[in-house]
Scaffold this motif. Structure first.
Motif, short mmCIF file in Angstrom:
data_model
loop_
_atom_site.label_atom_id
_atom_site.label_comp_id
_atom_site.label_asym_id
_atom_site.label_seq_id
_atom_site.Cartn_x
_atom_site.Cartn_y
_atom_site.Cartn_z
N SER A 55 -3.56 -6.38 -0.26
CA SER A 55 -2.48 -5.79 -1.07
C SER A 55 -1.45 -5.20 -0.12
CB SER A 55 -3.04 -4.72 -2.01
OG SER A 55 -3.62 -3.66 -1.27
N ARG A 56 -0.31 -4.86 -0.66
CA ARG A 56 0.73 -4.26 0.15
C ARG A 56 1.49 -3.22 -0.65
NH1 ARG A 56 4.40 -8.87 2.30
NH2 ARG A 56 5.65 -7.12 3.11
N ASP A 57 2.01 -2.24 0.06
CA ASP A 57 2.85 -1.20 -0.53
C ASP A 57 4.15 -1.21 0.27
OD1 ASP A 57 4.16 1.10 -1.34
OD2 ASP A 57 2.32 2.28 -1.46
N ASN A 58 5.16 -1.86 -0.26
CA ASN A 58 6.41 -2.00 0.48
C ASN A 58 7.13 -0.67 0.65
OD1 ASN A 58 6.00 -4.73 0.90
ND2 ASN A 58 7.32 -5.37 -0.81
N ALA A 59 6.90 0.26 -0.24
CA ALA A 59 7.52 1.59 -0.11
C ALA A 59 6.94 2.35 1.08
CB ALA A 59 7.34 2.38 -1.39
N LYS A 60 5.68 2.03 1.43
CA LYS A 60 5.01 2.71 2.55
C LYS A 60 4.88 1.82 3.77
CE LYS A 60 2.39 5.85 -0.43
NZ LYS A 60 1.03 6.35 -0.81
N ASN A 61 5.48 0.63 3.71
CA ASN A 61 5.45 -0.29 4.86
C ASN A 61 4.03 -0.56 5.34
OD1 ASN A 61 8.23 -0.24 4.70
ND2 ASN A 61 8.53 1.03 6.52
#
Length: 125
Positions: free
Chosen positions: A71-77
């Motif tokens: 998974s990824r969290d683009n807001a948290k890079n």
């Protein structure tokens, strides 16, 4: 360019869980497809999982399908690899990788432009 730093590795018993993370800096993280690879002693680096820019496309190696989740969290890079039901054969150094200007990097390590330094995951039997 982007810099990648993995964390979260460690020692866990078979059947346990671990989450490794990869923090990115230096460029627009959301423009990179991301992947996880691993390398066990005496073996070649192998694909584990991949995720597209948006997180809408995912892929897994057959050996981890149903047990691992990328998974990824683009807001948290940050990109994550949640590993459940771990087996001794999952023992390896885990690397995250970034593919510049690609929607999706897939299983081929040649598609990836930047690599982290790796984090050790050891699963005891």
């Amino acid at each position: 360019q982007v810099q990648l730093v993995e964390s979260g590795g460690g020692l866990v018993q078979a059947g346990g869980s671990l989450r490794v993370s990869c923090a990115a800096s230096g460029d627009t993280f959301s423009s990179y497809a991301m992947g996880w690879f691993r390398q066990a002693p005496g073996k070649e680096r192998e694909f584990v999982a991949a995720i597209s820019w948006s997180g809408g496309s995912l892929d897994y190696a057959d050996s981890v399908k149903g047990r691992f989740t990328i998974s990824r969290d683009n807001a948290k890079n940050t990109v994550f690899l949640q590993m459940n039901s771990l087996k001794p054969e999952d023992t390896a150094v885990y690397y995250c990788a970034a593919a510049r200007a690609r929607y999706y990097g897939g299983y081929d390590p040649l598609n990836y432009d930047y690599w982290g330094q790796g984090t050790q995951v050891t699963v005891s039997s």
